[in-house]
Enzyme design. Sequence first.
Site, PDB file in Angstrom:
ATOM      1  N   LYS A 223      62.701  71.929  20.203  1.00  0.00           N
ATOM      2  CA  LYS A 223      61.877  71.837  19.735  1.00  0.00           C
ATOM      3  C   LYS A 223      61.534  69.777  19.386  1.00  0.00           C
ATOM      4  CE  LYS A 223      58.976  73.574  16.136  1.00  0.00           C
ATOM      5  NZ  LYS A 223      58.871  74.541  14.724  1.00  0.00           N
TER       6      LYS A 223
ATOM      7  N   SER B  65      58.188  80.967  12.094  1.00  0.00           N
ATOM      8  CA  SER B  65      57.930  79.753  13.027  1.00  0.00           C
ATOM      9  C   SER B  65      58.847  79.877  14.157  1.00  0.00           C
ATOM     10  CB  SER B  65      58.098  78.427  12.791  1.00  0.00           C
ATOM     11  OG  SER B  65      56.805  78.099  11.828  1.00  0.00           O
TER      12      SER B  65
ATOM     13  N   SER C 110      55.725  78.173  14.020  1.00  0.00           N
ATOM     14  CA  SER C 110      54.898  76.223  14.782  1.00  0.00           C
ATOM     15  C   SER C 110      55.545  76.526  16.366  1.00  0.00           C
ATOM     16  CB  SER C 110      55.078  75.822  13.694  1.00  0.00           C
ATOM     17  OG  SER C 110      56.518  76.372  13.825  1.00  0.00           O
TER      18      SER C 110
END
Lengths: 503, 499
Positions: free
Chosen positions: A81, A180, A156
Amino acid sequence: MSSELTRRTAAELAELIASGQVSAVEVTQAHLDRIAAVDGQVKAFLHVDAETALAQARAVDERRAAGERLGPLAGVPVAHKDVFTTADMPTTAGSKILEGWRPPYDATVTARLREAGLVIIGKTNLDEFAMGSSTENSAFGPSHNPWDLSRVPGGSSGGSSAAVAAYEAPLATGTDTGGSIRQPAAVTGIVGAKPTYGGSSRYGLIAFASSLDTPGPFGRTVLDAALLHEAFSGHDPLDSTSIDRPVPPVVEAARRADVAGLRVGVVKELGGEGYQPGVQARFNEAVELLESLGAKVAEVSCPHFTYALPAYYLIAPSECSSNLARFDAMRYGLRVGDDGVRSAEEVMALTRAQGFGAEVKRRIMLGTYALSSGYYDAYYGKAQQVRTLIIRDFEAAFEQVDVLVSPTTPTTAFPIGDRVDDPMAMYLADLATIPSNLAGNAAISVPCGLADEDGLPVGLQVMAPPLADDRVYRVAAAVEKALQDRWGGPLLAKAPELVEVDR
Amino acid sequence: MSAALMPYEEALAKYEPVLGVETHIELGTASKMFCGCPTTFGAPPNTQVCPVCLGLPGSLPVANKAAIEGIIKIGLALNCTIVEWCRFARKNYFYPDMPKNFQISQYDEPLCVDGHLDVEVDGETYRIGIERVHMEEDTGKSLHVGGATGRIHGADYSLVDYNRAGIPLVEIVTKPITGTGDKAPLVARAYATELRELVRALGVSDVRMEEGSMRCDINVSLAPRGSAEWGTRTETKNVNSLRSVERAVRHEIERQAAVLESGGTVVQETRHFHEDTGTTTSGRSKEEAQDYRYFPEPDLVPIAPSREWVEELRASLPELPAARRRRVQAEWGLTDLELRDVVNAGALDLIEDTVKAGCAPAPARKWWMNELSRRAAEQGVELSDLPITPRQVARIQALIDEGSLNDKLARQVFEGVLAGEGDPDQVVAARGLKIVSDEGELSAIVDQVIADNAEVAEKVRSGKVAAAGALVGAVMKATRGQADAARARELILEKLGAS
Ligand SMILES: [Zn+2]
């Protein structure tokens, strides 16, 4: 062979590499090819550097050839990420304000991935500063759900979930502040876990809300997620809030995969009204399944969970308003309007106005307001009290049961663009996941079927007390095993094939 | 434009001042408050920085245990209660020298509370209440280039040095100081002085005001005599020496009194002290005051010093200045006034170290308080900055005690040591400074002097013994001061039959 490699689980790949049947370079190349073929549609990655990835893979192959003992995931690719700092790749946090910034240091999670011999194949897309539930808040455009490219992959950490669900990487890292990791895992039909807060290091994770942010793993199987969890978790002296205790035995728990005699609580407040019927139906079946596997199921009430969402939307923005103050154009990243005449303050204001997206600004405004003198007690202070009540709800519940379960999300993946103008609707995606962030306990999402209405994946959330991470893996693995027996394979096998393009 | 002032005595006749002092002290820990960077003063700009003290995205603070130990020691020495549990807080405001645009500090949960420090002014003891002692990180240092004021406003450009960012700071806040009357400026100065001595004795900071490792903000308000209600206070910043503390208080009393006298109101504001003029000018007013949006720092765990640790630290405290002063006063047999002079001259350490090096207290005090104080004053430096060590002073006195130097020669040795000519023994050898005690040599010189000064010799012979002084002087001159004057006198009187 190459396309076959991308279908393998991380555990399988690790074994193939360890036994010398394939090289880490071959495995990495296969995934780079897959990215080249499908990421034009999925848009999971913000940055892929084939050279660096192959060099990492080569290093693993060389270490193995030299007889070095390597970690259990050595040579396996991982999508990272883009909110973790990486010294050899840009790190944007999905924001224009950091475009082009090259961190001078590795996050602890990054460093541990490297130490474990994992090959960081690229950096994945996210909602700007991890604020959102769809990746639509990314300054670089949304990622797409491999089940239906017109839908969101969650957020997210939506780039990570999309990458794993699209076979672009067998593993991915994520961060979970209000759901997320679990929410994107649920809506893309994969496994995602939020470790106990403090169980995984935040050092080098670009902060959204410090008291909630938790790095965690994605995998296509519970075991894969557990292997990655074990690879990067554990105490870090660079993070004061990191817990100085051994990592719970999550891999062992994932292999054990039994729930006989385990007490399972169904959270009354997380389900029913507001939950999509197809989601509720799959969840109910999962509960029945657990019972059939020997678990003792009971309904448990956590009355204050109703206030979790409003409390979260005071605490998280408050912390973010302070955490994001450092992006001021003075030292790194974007600088707007520095014409030698404007003052530092004007340049700061212009840069922040142009560098941040609408959702980030909204939360900075919310948080600034909530912390203001005269409002602090009514907002931030009150929210902290609610947080305490939610922790007590969990404590009371865990006196009665070993784990709690709920649907991970109220709905399946929604169409891109559907909720962008309705922040409240967007926030509701995290309704069931937020309580665990406020309490800091362990939780996981595991696929439990497809909703009848839209044929899209549904996730089962399992929650356990802080530091009992192994329990959530144990339950998730048991459900996974039973359902795969029923389905004759993983849920993801039901996803439509993506069209591979030649690049 | 300078503000109207009311003469000090008149102001004090009409108003009673209330003071408050906020002192920031940089701790002398080897590393910064929340990272491992060194804290050495004067390093090239931005060479003592890392992701943490630069506030780079993703970096996190980790509290420095040595710094917490230092502040607890200060709290204990100030008779404070060390709380069992407290947290850091974020103070949010935007400024380019703040890497994170918030400062990690403490807000409503300070580590040390409710103490006091006794100070003495003109033989009177004032007990200064300590409200709180808390810790925070220092900011970077801005250099505003161009523009008239040296402030960011109007500058052509600004440079920031982050070496100082993250250095541990202790903030010590007094309770309101009342009842000092016309002694207010002296009490404020005495408090700053005593605090500096105390922190120095603890060994946790070098407390150099000129290097900024100790900085004072002075709050002053005036209440009309007989009124129970305090007036509006101002906070004066940039007060960078003990003398300035005194002057700033005095100036604010005179200025505020004039404002009140002319029917005006004192504005609650921050003021800046100007070392050159001894005046203050207006800074930020309350209306423009920032809302710092304090909240508990989520990146750090609460501090919960165990009682055992606190007691361990209490037991480890060195002798504190007040106790030490009482002890040396007794040991050296000083009057209150003499002690005060020693303390004010900053000579206590030096004299004590000289005594430790084997010198008797009386000559040790004599040399530091007279000869050396005079030379320090001439050069405009602190006594402790003179290039001479207590050990060297003790050696010079030892040479006197064994009879190889007299006071006059000793002064030349001091001169030589201060001029960098080496240790006392080296100076004695190089300059050939030694009392002429060779009887034959001295006798010959006396004979010569008598011959050269027949007139004076005659007076002595005829019974005017007092005239012998001139002859002794001539002997000393002839020997460049190296003769034993008493012996020379004896010889002169002997030879002139006047003994
Ligand atoms: Zn540093």
